[in-house]
Design a protein around this motif. Structure first.
Motif, PDB file in Angstrom:
ATOM      1  N   PRO A  74       0.839  -1.203   0.000  1.00  0.00           N
ATOM      2  CA  PRO A  74       0.000   0.000   0.000  1.00  0.00           C
ATOM      3  C   PRO A  74       0.870   1.248   0.000  1.00  0.00           C
ATOM      4  O   PRO A  74       1.907   1.310   0.666  1.00  0.00           O
ATOM      5  CB  PRO A  74      -0.794  -0.115   1.306  1.00  0.00           C
ATOM      6  CG  PRO A  74      -0.713  -1.562   1.684  1.00  0.00           C
ATOM      7  CD  PRO A  74       0.624  -2.037   1.200  1.00  0.00           C
ATOM      8  N   SER A  75       0.460   2.263  -0.765  1.00  0.00           N
ATOM      9  CA  SER A  75       1.207   3.517  -0.814  1.00  0.00           C
ATOM     10  C   SER A  75       0.586   4.536   0.129  1.00  0.00           C
ATOM     11  O   SER A  75      -0.553   4.383   0.570  1.00  0.00           O
ATOM     12  CB  SER A  75       1.199   4.085  -2.239  1.00  0.00           C
ATOM     13  OG  SER A  75      -0.110   4.484  -2.603  1.00  0.00           O
ATOM     14  N   GLU A  76       1.331   5.585   0.455  1.00  0.00           N
ATOM     15  CA  GLU A  76       0.826   6.623   1.342  1.00  0.00           C
ATOM     16  C   GLU A  76      -0.365   7.351   0.729  1.00  0.00           C
ATOM     17  O   GLU A  76      -1.214   7.884   1.447  1.00  0.00           O
ATOM     18  CB  GLU A  76       1.944   7.625   1.661  1.00  0.00           C
ATOM     19  CG  GLU A  76       3.095   7.028   2.461  1.00  0.00           C
ATOM     20  CD  GLU A  76       4.171   8.055   2.764  1.00  0.00           C
ATOM     21  OE1 GLU A  76       4.017   9.218   2.332  1.00  0.00           O
ATOM     22  OE2 GLU A  76       5.150   7.689   3.441  1.00  0.00           O
ATOM     23  N   GLU A  77      -0.437   7.368  -0.603  1.00  0.00           N
ATOM     24  CA  GLU A  77      -1.526   8.059  -1.283  1.00  0.00           C
ATOM     25  C   GLU A  77      -2.788   7.199  -1.381  1.00  0.00           C
ATOM     26  O   GLU A  77      -3.815   7.655  -1.889  1.00  0.00           O
ATOM     27  CB  GLU A  77      -1.093   8.465  -2.697  1.00  0.00           C
ATOM     28  CG  GLU A  77       0.048   9.470  -2.741  1.00  0.00           C
ATOM     29  CD  GLU A  77       1.407   8.838  -2.450  1.00  0.00           C
ATOM     30  OE1 GLU A  77       1.512   7.592  -2.566  1.00  0.00           O
ATOM     31  OE2 GLU A  77       2.337   9.571  -2.078  1.00  0.00           O
ATOM     32  N   GLY A  78      -2.719   5.963  -0.929  1.00  0.00           N
ATOM     33  CA  GLY A  78      -3.894   5.107  -0.946  1.00  0.00           C
ATOM     34  C   GLY A  78      -3.917   4.081  -2.044  1.00  0.00           C
ATOM     35  O   GLY A  78      -4.853   3.285  -2.134  1.00  0.00           O
ATOM     36  N   GLY A  79      -2.905   4.052  -2.899  1.00  0.00           N
ATOM     37  CA  GLY A  79      -2.845   3.059  -3.964  1.00  0.00           C
ATOM     38  C   GLY A  79      -1.999   1.877  -3.566  1.00  0.00           C
ATOM     39  O   GLY A  79      -1.750   1.623  -2.385  1.00  0.00           O
ATOM     40  N   VAL A  80      -1.536   1.135  -4.574  1.00  0.00           N
ATOM     41  CA  VAL A  80      -0.657  -0.008  -4.338  1.00  0.00           C
ATOM     42  C   VAL A  80       0.466   0.008  -5.359  1.00  0.00           C
ATOM     43  O   VAL A  80       0.340   0.599  -6.438  1.00  0.00           O
ATOM     44  CB  VAL A  80      -1.414  -1.351  -4.443  1.00  0.00           C
ATOM     45  CG1 VAL A  80      -2.488  -1.455  -3.381  1.00  0.00           C
ATOM     46  CG2 VAL A  80      -2.015  -1.534  -5.834  1.00  0.00           C
ATOM     47  N   SER A  81       1.567  -0.653  -5.029  1.00  0.00           N
ATOM     48  CA  SER A  81       2.688  -0.761  -5.964  1.00  0.00           C
ATOM     49  C   SER A  81       3.427  -2.059  -5.701  1.00  0.00           C
ATOM     50  O   SER A  81       3.297  -2.670  -4.639  1.00  0.00           O
ATOM     51  CB  SER A  81       3.636   0.430  -5.828  1.00  0.00           C
ATOM     52  OG  SER A  81       4.272   0.415  -4.557  1.00  0.00           O
ATOM     53  N   ALA A  82       4.213  -2.467  -6.691  1.00  0.00           N
ATOM     54  CA  ALA A  82       5.017  -3.685  -6.544  1.00  0.00           C
ATOM     55  C   ALA A  82       6.218  -3.611  -7.469  1.00  0.00           C
ATOM     56  O   ALA A  82       6.121  -3.115  -8.596  1.00  0.00           O
ATOM     57  CB  ALA A  82       4.190  -4.927  -6.858  1.00  0.00           C
ATOM     58  N   ASP A  83       7.341  -4.092  -6.984  1.00  0.00           N
ATOM     59  CA  ASP A  83       8.536  -4.271  -7.795  1.00  0.00           C
ATOM     60  C   ASP A  83       8.711  -5.767  -8.013  1.00  0.00           C
ATOM     61  O   ASP A  83       8.567  -6.566  -7.079  1.00  0.00           O
ATOM     62  CB  ASP A  83       9.759  -3.691  -7.096  1.00  0.00           C
ATOM     63  CG  ASP A  83       9.672  -2.179  -6.961  1.00  0.00           C
ATOM     64  OD1 ASP A  83       9.477  -1.497  -7.978  1.00  0.00           O
ATOM     65  OD2 ASP A  83       9.779  -1.681  -5.814  1.00  0.00           O
ATOM     66  N   PHE A  84       9.017  -6.173  -9.226  1.00  0.00           N
ATOM     67  CA  PHE A  84       9.071  -7.590  -9.542  1.00  0.00           C
ATOM     68  C   PHE A  84       9.949  -7.807 -10.769  1.00  0.00           C
ATOM     69  O   PHE A  84      10.401  -6.852 -11.409  1.00  0.00           O
ATOM     70  CB  PHE A  84       7.664  -8.137  -9.788  1.00  0.00           C
ATOM     71  CG  PHE A  84       6.940  -7.466 -10.927  1.00  0.00           C
ATOM     72  CD1 PHE A  84       6.832  -8.070 -12.170  1.00  0.00           C
ATOM     73  CD2 PHE A  84       6.360  -6.213 -10.762  1.00  0.00           C
ATOM     74  CE1 PHE A  84       6.181  -7.453 -13.226  1.00  0.00           C
ATOM     75  CE2 PHE A  84       5.693  -5.579 -11.805  1.00  0.00           C
ATOM     76  CZ  PHE A  84       5.609  -6.202 -13.045  1.00  0.00           C
ATOM     77  N   THR A  85      10.171  -9.067 -11.104  1.00  0.00           N
ATOM     78  CA  THR A  85      11.011  -9.418 -12.240  1.00  0.00           C
ATOM     79  C   THR A  85      10.282 -10.425 -13.120  1.00  0.00           C
ATOM     80  O   THR A  85       9.692 -11.388 -12.621  1.00  0.00           O
ATOM     81  CB  THR A  85      12.338 -10.035 -11.766  1.00  0.00           C
ATOM     82  OG1 THR A  85      13.019  -9.090 -10.916  1.00  0.00           O
ATOM     83  CG2 THR A  85      13.240 -10.368 -12.953  1.00  0.00           C
ATOM     84  N   LEU A  86      10.295 -10.180 -14.424  1.00  0.00           N
ATOM     85  CA  LEU A  86       9.731 -11.130 -15.383  1.00  0.00           C
ATOM     86  C   LEU A  86      10.854 -11.681 -16.258  1.00  0.00           C
ATOM     87  O   LEU A  86      11.617 -10.918 -16.846  1.00  0.00           O
ATOM     88  CB  LEU A  86       8.680 -10.446 -16.265  1.00  0.00           C
ATOM     89  CG  LEU A  86       7.405  -9.963 -15.563  1.00  0.00           C
ATOM     90  CD1 LEU A  86       6.448  -9.354 -16.580  1.00  0.00           C
ATOM     91  CD2 LEU A  86       6.720 -11.093 -14.803  1.00  0.00           C
ATOM     92  N   GLY A  87      10.924 -12.995 -16.320  1.00  0.00           N
ATOM     93  CA  GLY A  87      11.966 -13.650 -17.107  1.00  0.00           C
ATOM     94  C   GLY A  87      11.424 -14.311 -18.362  1.00  0.00           C
ATOM     95  O   GLY A  87      10.367 -13.934 -18.891  1.00  0.00           O
ATOM     96  N   ALA A  88      12.104 -15.339 -18.809  1.00  0.00           N
ATOM     97  CA  ALA A  88      11.827 -15.957 -20.109  1.00  0.00           C
ATOM     98  C   ALA A  88      10.404 -16.505 -20.238  1.00  0.00           C
ATOM     99  O   ALA A  88       9.862 -16.573 -21.340  1.00  0.00           O
ATOM    100  CB  ALA A  88      12.830 -17.078 -20.363  1.00  0.00           C
ATOM    101  N   ALA A  89       9.785 -16.885 -19.131  1.00  0.00           N
ATOM    102  CA  ALA A  89       8.449 -17.475 -19.190  1.00  0.00           C
ATOM    103  C   ALA A  89       7.369 -16.478 -19.599  1.00  0.00           C
ATOM    104  O   ALA A  89       6.250 -16.882 -19.919  1.00  0.00           O
ATOM    105  CB  ALA A  89       8.091 -18.087 -17.838  1.00  0.00           C
TER     106      ALA A  89
END
Length: 207
Positions: free
Chosen positions: A100-115
């Protein structure tokens, strides 16, 4: 064999299950990536297939009827472990962990590979849409007020390279049972895909 059902679990039991199944899921994710990128010879591939078939047969010795669904712990926390975006037990899921973000939204950091490849070296457009749909829905919902996708519009600004990515989403406004949300997918150089959607609170979840 587990000695309790996968529902109404205490926090301790949830962590026990996580400790059993999360390492398996991570190994299968590695297997998917290795399957795509291996250049081993026929004998090695045949041997690997036999080992995989044996492991599959062992896991099918006891399994659920149908999909995992959403289970709940005794404290009411959701366990969407089969979800294709965030599922801890789904090796197809990246998986994403939304904050959850301070502004009320959401965020995520992630990695996408060969699949997750579409155009060579880049994320499939359908995968980008899947992730944004989930992010917007997560931002638009709350534990006591789930909201499901009514419509969603995707704008592809440029191709999204495989690798480290960031997604974020937030509510724009709410009108009755409809919530309008917007979000974006980005790499280190900026936004690659934008999305807007209308999310509707289903009848069964209304007051």
């Amino acid at each position: 064999m587990l000695d309790f059902p996968v529902e109404n679990l205490s926090a301790e039991d949830v962590e026990r299950l996580r400790g059993i199944y999360e390492p398996l899921t991570k190994s299968v994710r590695e297997l998917i990536d290795a399957t795509i990128r291996t250049e081993m010879d026929g004998d090695a591939v045949a041997a690997a297939k036999a080992e995989i078939d044996a492991a599959t047969a062992r896991l099918r010795g006891r399994q659920l009827e149908g999909p995992f669904g959403v289970r709940f712990g005794s404290d009411g926390d959701q366990m969407p472990w089969g979800n294709v975006v965030i599922g801890m037990r789904n090796p197809v899921a990246p998986p994403l962990s939304f904050i959850p973000s301070e502004e009320g939204g959401v965020s995520a950091d992630f990695t996408l590979g060969a699949a997750y490849e579409g155009p060579p070296g880049h994320v499939h457009g359908g995968v980008a849409a899947l992730i944004l749909d989930h992010a917007l829905g997560d931002a638009a919902s709350s534990p006591d007020k789930p909201r499901l996708t009514g419509t969603i519009t995707i704008r592809y600004r440029r191709m999204t390279p495989l690798g480290d990515l960031h997604v974020e989403a937030a509510i724009v406004r709410t009108e009755g049972v409809k919530t309008f949300a917007a979000g974006r997918l980005a790499d280190a150089h900026g936004v690659t895909v934008e999305a807007e959607g209308v999310f509707i609170q289903p009848r069964w979840a209304r007051d």
